[in-house]
Design an enzyme around this catalytic site. Structure first.
Site, PDB file in Angstrom:
ATOM      1  N   GLY A  43      -0.311   8.696   2.361  1.00 15.56           N
ATOM      2  CA  GLY A  43       0.980   8.825   3.038  1.00 15.56           C
ATOM      3  C   GLY A  43       1.742  10.066   2.597  1.00 15.56           C
ATOM      4  O   GLY A  43       1.829  10.360   1.405  1.00 15.56           O
ATOM      5  N   LEU A  70       4.012   5.384  -2.569  1.00 17.43           N
ATOM      6  CA  LEU A  70       3.891   6.639  -1.825  1.00 17.43           C
ATOM      7  C   LEU A  70       4.013   7.902  -2.667  1.00 17.43           C
ATOM      8  O   LEU A  70       4.635   8.877  -2.248  1.00 17.43           O
ATOM      9  CB  LEU A  70       4.936   6.695  -0.696  1.00 17.43           C
ATOM     10  CG  LEU A  70       4.675   5.786   0.489  1.00 17.43           C
ATOM     11  CD1 LEU A  70       5.834   5.896   1.472  1.00 17.43           C
ATOM     12  CD2 LEU A  70       3.372   6.142   1.197  1.00 17.43           C
ATOM     13  N   ASN A  96      -1.309  10.598   7.552  1.00 19.52           N
ATOM     14  CA  ASN A  96      -0.457   9.404   7.538  1.00 19.52           C
ATOM     15  C   ASN A  96       0.954   9.829   7.134  1.00 19.52           C
ATOM     16  O   ASN A  96       1.147  10.453   6.092  1.00 19.52           O
ATOM     17  CB  ASN A  96      -1.059   8.399   6.547  1.00 19.52           C
ATOM     18  CG  ASN A  96      -0.276   7.104   6.452  1.00 19.52           C
ATOM     19  OD1 ASN A  96       0.752   7.035   5.799  1.00 19.52           O
ATOM     20  ND2 ASN A  96      -0.770   6.062   7.102  1.00 19.52           N
ATOM     21  N   CYS A 126       4.880   0.382   5.478  1.00 20.90           N
ATOM     22  CA  CYS A 126       4.650   0.398   4.032  1.00 20.90           C
ATOM     23  C   CYS A 126       5.579  -0.579   3.322  1.00 20.90           C
ATOM     24  O   CYS A 126       6.787  -0.472   3.437  1.00 20.90           O
ATOM     25  CB  CYS A 126       4.843   1.792   3.454  1.00 20.90           C
ATOM     26  SG  CYS A 126       4.458   1.831   1.691  1.00 20.90           S
ATOM     27  N   ASN A 188      -1.504  -3.195   7.732  1.00 19.94           N
ATOM     28  CA  ASN A 188      -1.177  -2.642   6.433  1.00 19.94           C
ATOM     29  C   ASN A 188      -1.189  -3.810   5.449  1.00 19.94           C
ATOM     30  O   ASN A 188      -1.418  -4.955   5.833  1.00 19.94           O
ATOM     31  CB  ASN A 188       0.190  -1.959   6.476  1.00 19.94           C
ATOM     32  CG  ASN A 188       0.296  -0.847   5.435  1.00 19.94           C
ATOM     33  OD1 ASN A 188      -0.145  -0.996   4.299  1.00 19.94           O
ATOM     34  ND2 ASN A 188       0.893   0.267   5.819  1.00 19.94           N
TER      35      ASN A 188
HETATM   36  C1  LIG Z   1      -3.792   1.691  -3.412  1.00 19.99           C
HETATM   37  C2  LIG Z   1      -3.440   1.643  -1.955  1.00 19.99           C
HETATM   38  C3  LIG Z   1      -2.576   2.614  -1.415  1.00 19.99           C
HETATM   39  C4  LIG Z   1      -2.229   2.577  -0.062  1.00 19.99           C
HETATM   40  N1  LIG Z   1      -1.424   3.562   0.433  1.00 19.99           N
HETATM   41  C5  LIG Z   1      -1.125   3.569   1.772  1.00 19.99           C
HETATM   42  C6  LIG Z   1      -0.348   4.623   2.342  1.00 19.99           C
HETATM   43  O1  LIG Z   1       0.077   5.560   1.659  1.00 19.99           O
HETATM   44  N2  LIG Z   1      -0.074   4.564   3.677  1.00 19.99           N
HETATM   45  C7  LIG Z   1      -0.538   3.557   4.478  1.00 19.99           C
HETATM   46  O2  LIG Z   1      -0.289   3.555   5.677  1.00 19.99           O
HETATM   47  N3  LIG Z   1      -1.305   2.563   3.962  1.00 19.99           N
HETATM   48  C8  LIG Z   1      -1.604   2.546   2.627  1.00 19.99           C
HETATM   49  N4  LIG Z   1      -2.392   1.533   2.128  1.00 19.99           N
HETATM   50  C9  LIG Z   1      -2.866   0.462   3.016  1.00 19.99           C
HETATM   51  C10 LIG Z   1      -4.300   0.706   3.508  1.00 19.99           C
HETATM   52  O3  LIG Z   1      -4.397   1.914   4.240  1.00 19.99           O
HETATM   53  C11 LIG Z   1      -4.789  -0.471   4.378  1.00 19.99           C
HETATM   54  O4  LIG Z   1      -3.935  -0.586   5.501  1.00 19.99           O
HETATM   55  C12 LIG Z   1      -4.787  -1.788   3.652  1.00 19.99           C
HETATM   56  O5  LIG Z   1      -5.138  -1.612   2.287  1.00 19.99           O
HETATM   57  C13 LIG Z   1      -5.735  -2.835   4.269  1.00 19.99           C
HETATM   58  O6  LIG Z   1      -7.090  -2.414   4.258  1.00 19.99           O
HETATM   59  P1  LIG Z   1      -8.149  -2.815   3.094  1.00 19.99           P
HETATM   60  O7  LIG Z   1      -8.073  -4.289   2.896  1.00 19.99           O
HETATM   61  O8  LIG Z   1      -9.474  -2.311   3.573  1.00 19.99           O
HETATM   62  O9  LIG Z   1      -7.687  -2.080   1.861  1.00 19.99           O
HETATM   63  C14 LIG Z   1      -2.741   1.539   0.768  1.00 19.99           C
HETATM   64  C15 LIG Z   1      -3.598   0.574   0.224  1.00 19.99           C
HETATM   65  C16 LIG Z   1      -3.964   0.616  -1.107  1.00 19.99           C
HETATM   66  C17 LIG Z   1      -4.889  -0.437  -1.666  1.00 19.99           C
END
Ligand SMILES: Cc1cc2nc3c(=O)[nH]c(=O)nc-3n(C[C@H](O)[C@H](O)[C@H](O)COP(=O)(O)O)c2cc1C
Ligand SMILES: Cc1cc2nc3c(=O)[nH]c(=O)nc-3n(C[C@H](O)[C@H](O)[C@H](O)COP(=O)(O)OP(=O)(O)OC[C@H]3O[C@@H](n4cnc5c(N)ncnc54)[C@H](O)[C@@H]3O)c2cc1C
Ligand code: FES
Lengths: 302, 252
Positions: A43, A70, A96, A126, A188
């Site tokens: 992000g 973030l 993002n 977020c 998310n």
């Molecule tokens: C450590 C971490 C940081 C994340 N940072 C962001 C981010 O900056 N922006 C965003 O839109 N989603 C962020 N996410 C969410 C992921 O992009 C994703 O939507 C969410 O983890 C679900 O997918 P998953 O179960 O495969 O991890 C983050 C997730 C994790 C675990």
């Protein structure tokens, strides 16, 4: 069959993208990135953000709760130092965007319009920032307003990332569609609280967002629900770790999928999903993604 | 370059109270890993334990590497039950190598299982420096690798909080007189947070490099999970900028 998926004018060589926040800015593991369908960057905000105090990440049953908050160097450093490195990434790079105000989303969009990035993903979901963030995503009117304002300022692929926290994502997805989004992505992380042995919040940010296999069935439910509510492509994510997981999201109606937490476990976590999907396509004799996409409602098939 | 590959457990030994030593045979990582660096171990047969467990490398020898760890939860408990021949999914080397000095008076200061990562460091540092070790623990059964340190030919001072071995007291208390007689000493410290905190005043008199721990997501720099507050604001990313960090750079 070809694994390619085209949305608007962007060609994704295969349907598997690395999810925001779990793959750095996309250039760190170039050999992996170059074989993915696409990468979504960490992000990005206008000003640099230090992020939340530690601990920022904690494992829970089959999942991970994070409160990174973030952390990122801001859009100027992104353009100066990160973008040149991203030139070496062969697959489409989606940036993002995160912001606390509509005007900031617009400013970020304008700043990136002349850069070679393939598209933008508006993070209206977020859970780890106090201002904006998930609050926008819980309000269909806000989603529509922000998406419309950004749409006016960009000819790039525009994806709106939705939350499933305390809102029906079918409503917010329709709002994004009406405002001109090219696609929606979800889910998310889910709101989460982790307490330590003394009953105190363990994470430095107090609360966080849950991701990983623990959220997969709920994510799949949301993706199917949204795919039935809108005509624009849906990008599904939440706990995807294997080719079978990705297949299920496509059956639920997803055009593309994103792999998040699995990248933390293995730098090539998303690549394994690509390989398994490719093998499934071959052995099961699919002719195109249309053979399986959105067919979850139609009973048994292989 | 970070590698990810399968290693084979070649030896598991209980070396103290709830403390285990494991030698893993894996060529790529063990050839590259430097003192101060760590590896990420996926707990086998436990898909529900999602993230890798980070462990500092305690020693390397001909295509093999050793980790020494304390059982504190489900992951370390499972790893402690490993058998010779088991296969571990590991990634590494992770983090930056510890900075190596030359022609200095060096003290390595280890608290409990923190002595282990200092062993590999000591073996390398001792070639070009005068090195002494101050190792402490709560009780004798939690002191690790003492005889190995002695075999390296370095002088070893021992302390225990309950007096069951060596000097009674804290490792940091034993460190002070040792340092006092040295000229421009360099300290490498690894141990619990309380120990590192107690060393902070000392970092005004001597250069102190400390091994830090923080909960990690990826260990590879992509998730921003491993933040350590810097004195001048913002955070270090421990898996990239550490885990060995100058003690005066950070806020404890
Ligand atoms: C450590 C971490 C940081 C994340 N940072 C962001 C981010 O900056 N922006 C965003 O839109 N989603 C962020 N996410 C969410 C992921 O992009 C994703 O939507 C969410 O983890 C679900 O997918 P998953 O179960 O495969 O991890 C983050 C997730 C994790 C675990
Ligand atoms: C760079 C680094 C090097 C390390 N080297 C060693 C070593 O050489 N020997 C040793 O005994 N221990 C070491 N640790 C601590 C070790 O990683 C944890 O004790 C271990 O991960 C606990 O796992 P668990 O499943 O048994 O515990 P649980 O508490 O069940 O683990 C749950 C989660 O919390 C994380 N976690 C728990 N405690 C810690 C901690 N202290 N630091 C970081 N993450 C933690 C785990 O990795 C896991 O994701 C190191 C930690 C770091 C960051
Ligand atoms: S643990 Fe992911 S950035 Fe350090």
């Amino acid at each position: 069959m070809t694994l390619e998926v085209v949305i608007r004018d962007v060609k994704f060589p295969n349907p598997v993208l690395a999810a925001s926040g779990t793959f750095g800015f996309g250039w760190e593991f170039l050999a992996v990135a170059n074989r993915l369908g696409g990468v979504v960057t960490k992000g990005l905000t206008i000003a640099p953000r230090a992020g939340n105090p530690p601990p920022r990440i904690v494992e829970t049953a089959s999942g991970v709760v994070n409160s990174v908050g973030l952390e990122n160097p801001g859009v100027e450093v992104f353009k100066r130092e990160i973008l040149p490195r991203l030139q070496r990434v062969k697959c489409p790079v989606i940036v993002n965007l995160a912001a606390g105000k509509e005007e900031e989303f617009c400013e970020l969009t304008e700043t990136l319009e002349q850069t070679p990035v393939a598209g933008l993903e508006l993070n209206l979901s977020c859970p780890n920032v106090k201002e904006g963030g998930v609050v926008f995503g819980q309000d269909a009117l806000q989603v529509e307003k922000i998406t419309r304002a950004v749409r006016k300022r960009t000819g790039k692929l525009l994806i709106v990332k939705l939350t499933a926290n305390f809102v029906d994502p079918a409503d917010t997805a329709k709002a994004a569609e009406a405002a001109g989004a090219d696609a929606v992505s979800l889910i998310n992380t889910l709101f989460a609280l982790v307490l330590d042995q003394e009953g105190k919040p363990l994470l430095g940010g107090r609360t966080g967002g849950l991701s990983g296999p623990a959220i997969k069935p709920f994510a799949l439910f949301c993706v199917e629900r949204v795919a039935r509510a809108v005509k624009i492509p849906v990008i599904g994510m939440g706990g995807i770790k294997t080719g079978q997981d990705a297949f299920e999201f496509i059956c639920a109606g997803a055009h593309l999928i994103q792999v998040g937490t699995a990248n933390l476990v293995k730098p090539d976590g998303a690549l394994e999903v690509v390989k398994e999907l490719r093998r499934m396509a071959r052995t099961r004799g699919w002719q195109s993604w249309d053979d399986i996409r959105g067919k979850a409602g139609e009973g048994r098939f292989s | 370059m970070i590698n990810w590959s399968m290693g084979q457990v070649v030896e598991v030994a209980r070396v103290g109270a709830e403390i285990y030593s494991v030698w893993i045979s894996e060529r790529k990582i063990s050839r590259k890993v430097k003192p101060g660096q760590f590896i990420g171990v996926k707990v086998p047969e436990r898909d529900d334990l999602l993230l890798r467990r980070p462990f500092s490398v305690a020693d390397v020898k001909g295509g093999k590497m050793r980790i020494v760890f304390r059982v504190v939860g489900a992951g370390t408990a499972k790893l402690a039950h490993s058998k010779k021949g088991d296969r571990w999914d590991i990634i590494g080397p992770l983090g930056k190598p510890a900075p190596l000095v030359q022609n200095k008076s060096v003290v390595v200061c280890g608290g409990g299982v923190g002595a282990a990562p200092l062993f590999y460091l000591t073996r390398v540092l001792k070639e070009k420096n005068r090195v002494v070790a101050v190792l402490g623990a709560r009780r004798a059964a939690e002191l690790v690798m003492v005889s190995e340190f002695r075999q390296l030919g370095v002088k070893v001072y021992l302390t225990t909080e309950d007096g069951s071995k060596g000097i009674r007291g804290l490792v940091t208390e034993a460190l002070e007189p040792v340092i006092k007689v040295m000229e421009k000493p360099v300290v490498y410290a690894c141990g619990p947070e309380g120990m590192l905190k107690a060393l902070c005043p000392l970092s005004r008199k001597a250069k102190v490099w400390a091994f830090f721990e923080e909960r990690m997501g990826c260990g590879t720099g992509v998730c921003y999970g491993c933040a350590l507050p810097k004195k001048d604001g913002g955070y270090l990313r421990l898996c990239q900028d550490g885990p060995v960090v100058s003690l005066d750079e950070v806020v404890l």
